[in-house]
Design a protein around this motif. Structure first.
Motif, PDB file in Angstrom:
ATOM      1  N   VAL A  78       0.843  -1.202   0.000  1.00 43.53           N
ATOM      2  CA  VAL A  78       0.000   0.000   0.000  1.00 43.53           C
ATOM      3  C   VAL A  78       0.877   1.250   0.000  1.00 43.53           C
ATOM      4  O   VAL A  78       0.625   2.196  -0.757  1.00 43.53           O
ATOM      5  N   GLY A  79       1.909   1.255   0.815  1.00 44.18           N
ATOM      6  CA  GLY A  79       2.811   2.407   0.871  1.00 44.18           C
ATOM      7  C   GLY A  79       3.519   2.653  -0.445  1.00 44.18           C
ATOM      8  O   GLY A  79       3.600   3.794  -0.931  1.00 44.18           O
ATOM      9  N   ILE A  80       4.041   1.593  -1.054  1.00 45.48           N
ATOM     10  CA  ILE A  80       4.724   1.733  -2.335  1.00 45.48           C
ATOM     11  C   ILE A  80       3.743   2.210  -3.409  1.00 45.48           C
ATOM     12  O   ILE A  80       4.051   3.097  -4.199  1.00 45.48           O
ATOM     13  N   GLY A  81       2.552   1.635  -3.419  1.00 47.18           N
ATOM     14  CA  GLY A  81       1.551   2.024  -4.416  1.00 47.18           C
ATOM     15  C   GLY A  81       1.131   3.474  -4.280  1.00 47.18           C
ATOM     16  O   GLY A  81       1.064   4.209  -5.271  1.00 47.18           O
ATOM     17  N   LEU A  82       0.858   3.897  -3.054  1.00 43.82           N
ATOM     18  CA  LEU A  82       0.457   5.290  -2.843  1.00 43.82           C
ATOM     19  C   LEU A  82       1.592   6.257  -3.160  1.00 43.82           C
ATOM     20  O   LEU A  82       1.373   7.320  -3.750  1.00 43.82           O
ATOM     21  N   GLY A  83       2.809   5.883  -2.763  1.00 43.16           N
ATOM     22  CA  GLY A  83       3.964   6.732  -3.068  1.00 43.16           C
ATOM     23  C   GLY A  83       4.187   6.871  -4.560  1.00 43.16           C
ATOM     24  O   GLY A  83       4.451   7.964  -5.067  1.00 43.16           O
ATOM     25  N   GLY A  84       4.065   5.756  -5.284  1.00 47.92           N
ATOM     26  CA  GLY A  84       4.227   5.800  -6.736  1.00 47.92           C
ATOM     27  C   GLY A  84       3.133   6.615  -7.414  1.00 47.92           C
ATOM     28  O   GLY A  84       3.398   7.380  -8.337  1.00 47.92           O
ATOM     29  N   GLN A  85       1.908   6.439  -6.946  1.00 44.69           N
ATOM     30  CA  GLN A  85       0.788   7.190  -7.518  1.00 44.69           C
ATOM     31  C   GLN A  85       0.951   8.690  -7.240  1.00 44.69           C
ATOM     32  O   GLN A  85       0.731   9.520  -8.123  1.00 44.69           O
ATOM     33  N   PHE A  86       1.343   9.019  -6.016  1.00 45.27           N
ATOM     34  CA  PHE A  86       1.540  10.412  -5.620  1.00 45.27           C
ATOM     35  C   PHE A  86       2.632  11.060  -6.476  1.00 45.27           C
ATOM     36  O   PHE A  86       2.443  12.134  -7.059  1.00 45.27           O
ATOM     37  N   THR A  87       3.763  10.387  -6.591  1.00 42.21           N
ATOM     38  CA  THR A  87       4.880  10.923  -7.367  1.00 42.21           C
ATOM     39  C   THR A  87       4.528  11.008  -8.848  1.00 42.21           C
ATOM     40  O   THR A  87       4.864  11.992  -9.516  1.00 42.21           O
ATOM     41  N   GLY A  88       3.853   9.991  -9.354  1.00 41.80           N
ATOM     42  CA  GLY A  88       3.441  10.016 -10.752  1.00 41.80           C
ATOM     43  C   GLY A  88       2.517  11.184 -11.049  1.00 41.80           C
ATOM     44  O   GLY A  88       2.636  11.840 -12.091  1.00 41.80           O
ATOM     45  N   GLN A  89       1.599  11.453 -10.143  1.00 43.35           N
ATOM     46  CA  GLN A  89       0.678  12.578 -10.360  1.00 43.35           C
ATOM     47  C   GLN A  89       1.418  13.909 -10.322  1.00 43.35           C
ATOM     48  O   GLN A  89       1.108  14.811 -11.103  1.00 43.35           O
ATOM     49  N   LEU A  90       2.404  14.030  -9.431  1.00 40.57           N
ATOM     50  CA  LEU A  90       3.199  15.263  -9.410  1.00 40.57           C
ATOM     51  C   LEU A  90       3.954  15.434 -10.726  1.00 40.57           C
ATOM     52  O   LEU A  90       4.059  16.550 -11.252  1.00 40.57           O
ATOM     53  N   CYS A  91       4.475  14.330 -11.271  1.00 42.42           N
ATOM     54  CA  CYS A  91       5.156  14.405 -12.571  1.00 42.42           C
ATOM     55  C   CYS A  91       4.186  14.828 -13.665  1.00 42.42           C
ATOM     56  O   CYS A  91       4.540  15.635 -14.531  1.00 42.42           O
ATOM     57  N   ARG A  92       2.967  14.278 -13.643  1.00 46.52           N
ATOM     58  CA  ARG A  92       1.960  14.667 -14.634  1.00 46.52           C
ATOM     59  C   ARG A  92       1.620  16.152 -14.515  1.00 46.52           C
ATOM     60  O   ARG A  92       1.454  16.839 -15.523  1.00 46.52           O
ATOM     61  N   ASP A  93       1.490  16.623 -13.272  1.00 47.10           N
ATOM     62  CA  ASP A  93       1.200  18.044 -13.061  1.00 47.10           C
ATOM     63  C   ASP A  93       2.315  18.916 -13.618  1.00 47.10           C
ATOM     64  O   ASP A  93       2.073  20.041 -14.039  1.00 47.10           O
ATOM     65  N   GLY A  94       3.532  18.390 -13.596  1.00 48.24           N
ATOM     66  CA  GLY A  94       4.668  19.121 -14.146  1.00 48.24           C
ATOM     67  C   GLY A  94       4.815  18.946 -15.651  1.00 48.24           C
ATOM     68  O   GLY A  94       5.760  19.454 -16.245  1.00 48.24           O
ATOM     69  N   GLU A  96       5.258  16.015 -17.259  1.00 45.92           N
ATOM     70  CA  GLU A  96       6.165  14.912 -17.601  1.00 45.92           C
ATOM     71  C   GLU A  96       5.425  13.582 -17.529  1.00 45.92           C
ATOM     72  O   GLU A  96       5.566  12.808 -16.581  1.00 45.92           O
ATOM     73  N   ASN A  97       4.633  13.299 -18.539  1.00 45.76           N
ATOM     74  CA  ASN A  97       3.827  12.073 -18.550  1.00 45.76           C
ATOM     75  C   ASN A  97       4.670  10.810 -18.634  1.00 45.76           C
ATOM     76  O   ASN A  97       4.364   9.803 -18.001  1.00 45.76           O
ATOM     77  N   SER A  98       5.738  10.839 -19.418  1.00 47.10           N
ATOM     78  CA  SER A  98       6.596   9.656 -19.546  1.00 47.10           C
ATOM     79  C   SER A  98       7.285   9.348 -18.227  1.00 47.10           C
ATOM     80  O   SER A  98       7.411   8.178 -17.838  1.00 47.10           O
ATOM     81  N   LEU A  99       7.717  10.364 -17.536  1.00 49.62           N
ATOM     82  CA  LEU A  99       8.347  10.168 -16.237  1.00 49.62           C
ATOM     83  C   LEU A  99       7.340   9.613 -15.239  1.00 49.62           C
ATOM     84  O   LEU A  99       7.664   8.724 -14.437  1.00 49.62           O
ATOM     85  N   ALA A 100       6.108  10.095 -15.301  1.00 49.40           N
ATOM     86  CA  ALA A 100       5.044   9.589 -14.422  1.00 49.40           C
ATOM     87  C   ALA A 100       4.820   8.107 -14.678  1.00 49.40           C
ATOM     88  O   ALA A 100       4.693   7.312 -13.734  1.00 49.40           O
ATOM     89  N   TRP A 101       4.779   7.714 -15.943  1.00 51.38           N
ATOM     90  CA  TRP A 101       4.609   6.301 -16.286  1.00 51.38           C
ATOM     91  C   TRP A 101       5.758   5.472 -15.723  1.00 51.38           C
ATOM     92  O   TRP A 101       5.542   4.394 -15.165  1.00 51.38           O
ATOM     93  N   GLY A 102       6.980   5.974 -15.844  1.00 45.73           N
ATOM     94  CA  GLY A 102       8.146   5.254 -15.326  1.00 45.73           C
ATOM     95  C   GLY A 102       8.099   5.091 -13.814  1.00 45.73           C
ATOM     96  O   GLY A 102       8.414   4.015 -13.287  1.00 45.73           O
ATOM     97  N   VAL A 103       7.694   6.126 -13.121  1.00 49.41           N
ATOM     98  CA  VAL A 103       7.591   6.060 -11.665  1.00 49.41           C
ATOM     99  C   VAL A 103       6.531   5.046 -11.250  1.00 49.41           C
ATOM    100  O   VAL A 103       6.744   4.238 -10.339  1.00 49.41           O
ATOM    101  N   GLU A 104       5.401   5.067 -11.924  1.00 49.02           N
ATOM    102  CA  GLU A 104       4.329   4.138 -11.570  1.00 49.02           C
ATOM    103  C   GLU A 104       4.701   2.697 -11.904  1.00 49.02           C
ATOM    104  O   GLU A 104       4.360   1.777 -11.167  1.00 49.02           O
ATOM    105  N   LEU A 105       5.441   2.494 -12.995  1.00 52.41           N
ATOM    106  CA  LEU A 105       5.933   1.157 -13.318  1.00 52.41           C
ATOM    107  C   LEU A 105       6.910   0.679 -12.251  1.00 52.41           C
ATOM    108  O   LEU A 105       6.836  -0.468 -11.791  1.00 52.41           O
TER     109      LEU A 105
END
Length: 132
Positions: A78-94, A96-105
């Motif tokens: 749960v922690g890893i999933g939430l952290g990845g989702q949180f970071t991915g969304q911050l990348c999307r807001d910035g 950087e969609n490809s970076l968000a995909w990489g973080v979530e992967l």
């Protein structure tokens, strides 16, 4: 956690969004930093309020008869999933969609890595059953 606390957090988030929208016209980087900071503050506040929930889940885990390792893996996942989702969304807001995909992967792979001991234990149990 009360409904009023959730409402207050939501109101703060909306205020930061409005301020960030105004700031974004002049500096997108500053707006992203504002929203990221507010999100981290809200996340830390939510984690602080979630401590009783974690204690209750730990109690349930003790009564379930499952090994303690199962509960630990669940919390890690749960922690890893939430952290990845949180970071991915911050990348999307910035932007950087490809970076968000990489973080979530990477987060998904991290969840699989965290669950590896359970998979190994499951395979050992299956091997024991097959030998019977």
């Amino acid at each position: 956690m009360t409904g009023m606390e959730v409402f207050a957090w939501g109101a703060c988030a909306v205020c930061v969004c409005l301020l960030a929208a105004l700031v974004k016209r002049g500096s997108k980087e500053t707006a992203l930093l504002m929203t990221a900071t507010a999100a981290v503050v809200l996340l830390l506040g939510a984690l602080d309020k979630a401590q009783p929930l974690f204690r209750q889940l730990e109690t349930f885990s003790g009564h379930s008869g499952l090994p303690g390792e199962c509960f630990a893996v669940l919390l890690k996942a749960v922690g890893i999933g939430l952290g990845g989702q949180f970071t991915g969304q911050l990348c999307r807001d910035g932007g950087e969609n490809s970076l968000a995909w990489g973080v979530e992967l990477a987060a998904k792979l991290g969840i699989l890595w965290a669950a590896l001991p359970l998979f190994q234990q499951l395979l050992q149990w299956l091997e024991t059953l097959l030998q019977l």
